[in-house]
Write a protein that holds these residues in place. Structure first.
Motif, PDB file in Angstrom:
ATOM      1  N   PRO A   1       0.930  -1.305   0.079  1.00  0.00           N
ATOM      2  CA  PRO A   1       0.064  -0.085  -0.061  1.00  0.00           C
ATOM      3  C   PRO A   1       0.812   1.278   0.065  1.00  0.00           C
ATOM      4  O   PRO A   1       0.537   2.330  -0.646  1.00  0.00           O
ATOM      5  N   LEU A   2       1.713   1.414   0.651  1.00  0.00           N
ATOM      6  CA  LEU A   2       2.736   2.587   0.766  1.00  0.00           C
ATOM      7  C   LEU A   2       3.572   2.740  -0.461  1.00  0.00           C
ATOM      8  O   LEU A   2       3.692   3.762  -1.065  1.00  0.00           O
ATOM      9  N   ALA A   3       3.919   1.565  -1.312  1.00  0.00           N
ATOM     10  CA  ALA A   3       4.387   1.775  -2.709  1.00  0.00           C
ATOM     11  C   ALA A   3       3.583   1.853  -3.675  1.00  0.00           C
ATOM     12  O   ALA A   3       4.172   2.375  -4.873  1.00  0.00           O
ATOM     13  N   MET A   4       2.117   1.867  -3.540  1.00  0.00           N
ATOM     14  CA  MET A   4       1.111   2.169  -4.686  1.00  0.00           C
ATOM     15  C   MET A   4       1.353   3.326  -5.468  1.00  0.00           C
ATOM     16  O   MET A   4       1.641   3.084  -6.702  1.00  0.00           O
ATOM     17  N   PRO A   5       1.532   4.368  -4.882  1.00  0.00           N
ATOM     18  CA  PRO A   5       1.702   5.907  -5.816  1.00  0.00           C
ATOM     19  C   PRO A   5       3.075   5.632  -6.547  1.00  0.00           C
ATOM     20  O   PRO A   5       3.007   6.057  -7.554  1.00  0.00           O
ATOM     21  N   SER A   6       4.123   5.259  -5.805  1.00  0.00           N
ATOM     22  CA  SER A   6       5.255   5.343  -6.610  1.00  0.00           C
ATOM     23  C   SER A   6       5.266   4.115  -7.740  1.00  0.00           C
ATOM     24  O   SER A   6       5.892   4.489  -8.729  1.00  0.00           O
ATOM     25  N   LEU A   7       4.610   3.157  -7.513  1.00  0.00           N
ATOM     26  CA  LEU A   7       4.717   2.089  -8.565  1.00  0.00           C
ATOM     27  C   LEU A   7       3.693   2.516  -9.745  1.00  0.00           C
ATOM     28  O   LEU A   7       3.744   2.295 -10.963  1.00  0.00           O
ATOM     29  N   ALA A   8       2.448   3.122  -9.392  1.00  0.00           N
ATOM     30  CA  ALA A   8       1.696   3.801 -10.435  1.00  0.00           C
ATOM     31  C   ALA A   8       2.544   4.864 -11.262  1.00  0.00           C
ATOM     32  O   ALA A   8       2.499   4.606 -12.501  1.00  0.00           O
ATOM     33  N   VAL A   9       3.357   5.748 -10.712  1.00  0.00           N
ATOM     34  CA  VAL A   9       4.042   6.833 -11.324  1.00  0.00           C
ATOM     35  C   VAL A   9       5.167   6.291 -12.205  1.00  0.00           C
ATOM     36  O   VAL A   9       5.187   6.526 -13.487  1.00  0.00           O
ATOM     37  N   SER A  10       5.622   5.109 -11.414  1.00  0.00           N
ATOM     38  CA  SER A  10       6.876   4.548 -12.551  1.00  0.00           C
ATOM     39  C   SER A  10       6.400   3.523 -13.585  1.00  0.00           C
ATOM     40  O   SER A  10       6.837   3.361 -14.588  1.00  0.00           O
TER      41      SER A  10
END
Length: 285
Positions: free
Chosen positions: A202-211
């Motif tokens: 859950p914490l990594a979802m924003p960065s995963l979406a951007v990347s």
């Protein structure tokens, strides 16, 4: 009047500070896209008088659709693998601090390698008479990975290169905050798998979406790997655009511009979709 981080005054000041860097980029991009549109419509020909024509868009619609579908397949598949592998690398680095440093260093070392060199290395590894075929001793049963119909070698090269980028983005965004939360979850009895799925992911979802958006758009317009490792036909959008633009037949230039504009349009749609997904993931308007 509010002066907080999200206030109109602060937002306006941030926009003013960004204008000197953004305006030149917008100017170059606008002029380039305008010239491409005019050339695709025959209004800026290399030879002869201007003549409005939609032949570049309607004359080879089938090939253009096939190139678009193929590019979407390659970009989407490579993006999925890159995001999954990159997240696993980031999770391992966070879970194993000592060995994770070695894995992080090896992953970061692949980022400066140009894609053309990476494509050459993958070709030497996966070709019919390459290193992997000789290592496994399968001269007659080795599958066609380079130049095959499923573009496995090109997708492998993109997944290998871009997964390191995804891992770097994820680690840079959550490395400081995830440690204490994982420790708290472990204190409450969460297993390693539960910590990864319910804390790290859950914490990594924003960065995963951007990347993921960055990897998709880059892969969509990348030329080297698909040209070196893929079959000659059918052609993805970047290969078709470069081939038509470099053709000795100057009448093919409008088709090259139309192909490039389709790639730009698909990339822009992916960016807009990524922004909407990111807004939903982060929960802000």
């Amino acid at each position: 009047m509010s002066r907080g981080p999200g206030s109109p005054a602060t937002t306006g000041r941030s926009v003013l500070f960004a204008l000197p860097a953004v305006l030149p980029v917008l100017a170059v991009l606008g002029v380039s896209l305008t010239a491409a549109v005019l050339q695709s419509l025959g209004l800026m020909p290399f030879i002869g008088p201007p003549d409005l024509s939609f032949e570049a868009w309607t004359g080879n619609t089938g090939e253009l659709f096939r190139a678009t579908g193929l590019s979407l397949y390659i970009a989407a598949t490579a993006t999925v693998f890159s995001v999954c592998i990159g997240f696993l690398i980031a999770a391992y680095v966070l879970a194993m601090p000592r060995m994770g440093r070695i894995v992080a260093a090896l992953s970061a070392a692949t980022i400066p390698i140009p894609h053309v060199i990476g494509a050459g290395a993958i070709g030497l590894l996966l070709s019919d008479s390459g290193f992997l075929e000789r290592l496994l001793g399968m001269p007659d049963a080795f599958p066609v990975l380079v130049g095959g119909p499923w573009w496995i070698a090109a997708i492998t090269e993109y997944a290998w290169k871009e997964s390191a980028f995804v891992a770097l983005v994820v680690l840079g965004s959550i490395a400081r905050s995830v440690g204490e939360l994982c420790d708290a979850a472990a204190t409450l009895g969460a297993t390693a798998t539960q910590r990864i799925l319910r804390v790290v992911l859950p914490l990594a979802m924003p960065s995963l979406a951007v990347s993921a958006v960055i990897v998709f758009v880059y892969t969509l317009g990348s030329y080297e790997a698909v040209w070196l490792l893929g079959p000659t036909s059918p052609e993805p959008l970047p290969v078709r655009a470069v081939r038509l633009f470099g053709s000795v037949d100057l009448a093919a230039r409008p088709q090259a511009m139309a192909t490039a504009l389709v790639s730009v349009a698909v990339g822009a749609a992916a960016i807009l979709a990524g922004i909407l997904v990111l807004r939903r993931v982060r929960g802000f308007r």
